[in-house]
Design an enzyme around this catalytic site. Structure first.
Site: not given
Length: 293
Positions: A184, A197
């Protein structure tokens, strides 16, 4: 000497966190549905190949699955519990002329990862591509708000699953095979509300680079894709605070969120022979955000 038994070890598989019960979300319930449609005709780049795609029921996973199917691959879709979405994605792959299966379960359990690979090889006779895409996120404003339950669950789903799937797949991957992991943009620029995350995404990038070095002599390539803000069921189902949804993606240079079909071609490129001289690399479909490699 006491006869009191020692405390039992915690289960290695963490139960779903109760903080965002809607996650990972159902695409079929969204009013503003993500665009998964492939943008161009297939050219046979994956004919004869078999791919496992985790998180393959919706969002980026659906777009990748349908694109791979269009390019000729057999597709095994792995998902948690969104049966309607998975059934729809399987049908979409079959409409492209591909053979497809859908397998439901929690990839945080190593035994399930082994079962996924076993079912796939049994159905198609081989395994050539592993796409580790499954993930979850839980926004929190303060680091103290991240519960131990959530921390363990996020790492279990996002990074442990990649180890489990790779371990299960490795005996079936031969020279020319490809592994593509989903990291990400938050790994590179951070995210104040997604501390756990973002940390898993950093681990995924390190895993990608290390695994690439580990497997290079065997002719197996390992790369990753680092999407920016992409419109998927994860966002409105609890992955983003509700007040941020209307402005989602507007902080990118392009001023909008991306769609799954703008990310899927990056996975295809890394899965096929077009990227035969690339391993340990990360592609960045992120709306123009400039990050370190």
């Amino acid at each position: 000497m006491t006869d009191t038994a020692p405390p039992s070890a915690p289960s290695p598989k963490q139960p779903p966190t109760s903080e965002e019960p809607g996650l990972p979300g159902d695409e079929n319930r969204m009013q503003d549905k993500p665009d998964w449609h492939p943008r161009y005709p297939g050219s046979g780049r994956l004919v004869g190949k078999t791919a496992i795609i985790t998180g393959g029921d919706s969002g980026i996973g659906r777009a990748v699955a349908v694109l791979f199917a269009r390019e000729g691959a057999n597709v095994a879709l792995v998902y948690l519990s969104e049966h309607e979405d998975a059934t729809r994605t399987k049908a979409l792959c079959e409409e492209e002329g591909a053979n497809a299966i859908a397998i439901a379960g929690d990839l945080g359990a190593k035994a399930f990862a082994q079962d996924v690979v076993g079912q796939t090889v049994s159905a198609f006779g081989s395994l050539d591509i592993l796409v580790n895409n499954a993930g979850e996120q839980h926004p929190d404003e303060a680091v103290e708000d991240i519960t131990e339950e959530q921390l363990r669950r996020t790492f279990q789903t996002n990074i442990f699953s990649m180890f489990f799937m790779t371990q299960a797949a490795r005996p079936h991957l031969s020279r020319g095979a490809a592994i593509v992991n989903c990291t990400s943009v938050t790994m590179y620029k951070g995210s104040p509300e997604l501390l756990d995350y973002s940390s898993t995404k950093g681990a995924i990038t390190a895993f990608t680079r290390s695994l690439a070095a580990n497997l290079v002599d065997d002719g197996i390539r390992v790369n990753a894709v680092a999407p920016g803000p992409i419109w998927t069921p994860l966002n409105p189902s609890g992955g983003k605070p509700p007040e941020e949804i209307p402005d989602f993606g507007e902080n990118t240079p392009m001023g909008r969120p991306g769609q799954p079909n703008e990310v899927a071609p990056a996975f295809l490129f890394l899965a096929c022979e077009d990227s035969s001289y690339m391993s340990g690399q990360v592609l960045h479909p992120n709306g123009g955000v400039v990050v370190g490699s």
